[in-house]
Scaffold this motif. Structure first.
Motif, PDB file in Angstrom:
ATOM      1  N   HIS A 121      -2.251   4.601  -8.346  1.00 36.26           N
ATOM      2  CA  HIS A 121      -1.123   5.183  -7.632  1.00 36.26           C
ATOM      3  C   HIS A 121      -0.582   4.272  -6.534  1.00 36.26           C
ATOM      4  N   SER A 122      -1.295   3.212  -6.197  1.00 31.95           N
ATOM      5  CA  SER A 122      -0.819   2.272  -5.179  1.00 31.95           C
ATOM      6  C   SER A 122       0.279   1.383  -5.746  1.00 31.95           C
TER       7      SER A 122
ATOM      8  N   ASP B  56      -6.343   1.072  -7.546  1.00 37.24           N
ATOM      9  CA  ASP B  56      -5.775   2.419  -7.452  1.00 37.24           C
ATOM     10  C   ASP B  56      -4.498   2.483  -8.279  1.00 37.24           C
TER      11      ASP B  56
ATOM     12  N   THR C  37       0.836  -1.198   0.000  1.00 39.99           N
ATOM     13  CA  THR C  37       0.000   0.000   0.000  1.00 39.99           C
ATOM     14  C   THR C  37       0.864   1.239   0.000  1.00 39.99           C
ATOM     15  N   ARG C  38       0.245   2.389  -0.251  1.00 43.57           N
ATOM     16  CA  ARG C  38       1.006   3.634  -0.226  1.00 43.57           C
ATOM     17  C   ARG C  38       1.502   3.912   1.188  1.00 43.57           C
ATOM     18  N   ARG C  39       0.700   3.513   2.221  1.00 39.70           N
ATOM     19  CA  ARG C  39       1.141   3.736   3.594  1.00 39.70           C
ATOM     20  C   ARG C  39       2.393   2.933   3.900  1.00 39.70           C
TER      21      ARG C  39
ATOM     22  N   GLU D 125       4.461   2.009  -8.890  1.00 32.17           N
ATOM     23  CA  GLU D 125       3.021   2.228  -8.923  1.00 32.17           C
ATOM     24  C   GLU D 125       2.344   1.351  -9.972  1.00 32.17           C
ATOM     25  N   ASN D 126       1.120   0.966  -9.687  1.00 31.10           N
ATOM     26  CA  ASN D 126       0.368   0.065 -10.559  1.00 31.10           C
ATOM     27  C   ASN D 126       0.358   0.523 -12.012  1.00 31.10           C
TER      28      ASN D 126
ATOM     29  N   ARG E 262      -0.167  -5.762 -11.172  1.00 31.21           N
ATOM     30  CA  ARG E 262      -0.868  -4.709 -10.448  1.00 31.21           C
ATOM     31  C   ARG E 262      -1.668  -5.294  -9.287  1.00 31.21           C
TER      32      ARG E 262
END
Length: 363
Positions: free
Chosen positions: A311-312, A309, A2-4, A296-297, A305
């Motif tokens: 951008h994830s 999202d 994840t982005r986090r 990023e995906n 992917r």
């Protein structure tokens, strides 16, 4: 990922620095491809900034890449393009509002602010911003912090980082729009050669790249004995040249490249099976560095992917492992920490595989 969790990984980048240093030596012993920090660590910091280059090396990059354009007073500065509204705060600077204009660069009309319309002193007043704020909003926290660097400063930084990390950091400059700059009386190559000679940067410390063969030939003609890297696009051909990239990727085209260059840099998609490009390039005596690896995906193959999202982060480590297994000599990446981590896993997997253990890259 994840982005986090991606941001957590960045925050812990210093922890992986020592391991990255070990990984960087893998290529010298035949255990892994080179990791090239694309404009530094552009996935984690605004590109072409000191912070981006420092983080790239700290987390495992062997080479760092500055894109070179020219100031109006003849100094090589480091920006992705000579049009700088997307990478600096120039559009928010009222004192430069009148400099906005439209030009034709390599056959394309471009509107904005251009480095060649500023002296170096003026460019130094600008501050870098994230080029992809919608994709990498985490990087916008650094907007306005770092200033534009000169090529000389990147060379000096690479030397300092080499001492700090006790391994040689290679500078990997790209000449951007060399035909255009030559047409306006600001040729890139003489200043590139001057900076490298002034810094006594030889074959061990620099590799020069360009999409335009004529630019590489000019560097070679100047007597600068550094390896040359012919970058290859996916469509069309180098500006101002008759040969297309498709022709350059044939065995005959690769033989012509091998007469003046030691590397090719194709888009990573050009190497995916059943493409013969990697084998043909190696047969021609060329080394192959694939570009540009991102996490990023939206930049990954569909099968890698994760979620919807764009951008994830997706299964980026798997993509690196696939290319390492194919036999690439280098990867050009926005995330050198991930490339170095994947290289360590890939090297460990080969070692375990040789002893009968199974290993699958994690991502």
């Amino acid at each position: 990922m994840t982005r986090r969790s991606a941001v957590t990984l960045a925050a812990g980048a210093a922890v992986t620095g020592a391991a990255g240093s070990t990984a960087a030596a893998d290529h010298d012993t035949g255990r892994g491809p080179l990791v090239i920090g694309h404009r530094g660590a552009a996935g984690w910091r605004p590109e072409h900034t000191r912070a981006s280059y420092e983080l790239a090396v700290q987390t495992g990059a062997d080479w760092i890449e500055p894109d070179l354009v020219m100031s109006g007073d003849g100094v090589l500065v480091v920006r992705h393009e000579n049009e700088i509204s997307g990478t600096t705060d120039v559009a928010r600077r009222p004192e430069f509002a009148a400099r906005r204009t439209t030009k034709t660069v390599d056959g394309r009309r471009v509107t904005g602010w251009f480095t060649e319309d500023f002296g170096l002193a003026e460019l130094r007043t600008l501050r870098a911003v994230e080029r992809l704020p919608l994709v990498r909003d985490r990087n916008t926290v650094f907007d306005g912090v770092q200033r534009i660097m000169t090529f000389q400063e990147v060379v000096d930084l690479a030397r300092a980082l080499s001492r700090m990390h006790r391994r040689r950091i290679v500078v990997f400059p790209e000449t951007k729009h060399p035909t255009y700059f030559r047409s306006i009386g600001l040729p890139l190559e003489p200043e590139l050669v001057r900076v490298l000679r002034r810094g006594a940067v030889g074959a061990g410390g620099c590799v020069v790249q360009s999409f335009e063969p004529s630019s590489l030939r000019r560097v070679a003609a100047a007597g600068l004995r550094v390896p040359l890297w012919q970058a290859l696009g996916t469509g069309g051909g180098p500006y101002g040249h008759d040969e297309t990239y498709a022709q350059m990727r044939t065995p005959e085209g690769l033989a012509r490249i091998a007469a003046y260059a030691q590397w090719i840099g194709p888009d990573k998609s050009s190497l995916v099976a059943p493409s013969p490009l990697l084998a043909d390039a190696h047969a021609a005596g060329l080394r192959v560095g694939a570009y540009t690896f991102r996490a990023e995906n939206q930049y990954l193959p569909a099968e890698l992917r994760r979620g919807t999202d764009p951008h994830s982060f997706g299964a980026a480590l798997t993509e690196y492992a696939q290319h390492y297994a194919m036999g690439v000599d280098a990867v050009v990446t926005d995330f050198p920490d991930l490339a170095a981590a994947a290289r360590r896993e890939w090297a460990e997997g080969r070692t375990q595989g040789a002893s009968g253990a199974s290993h699958r890259p994690r991502s």
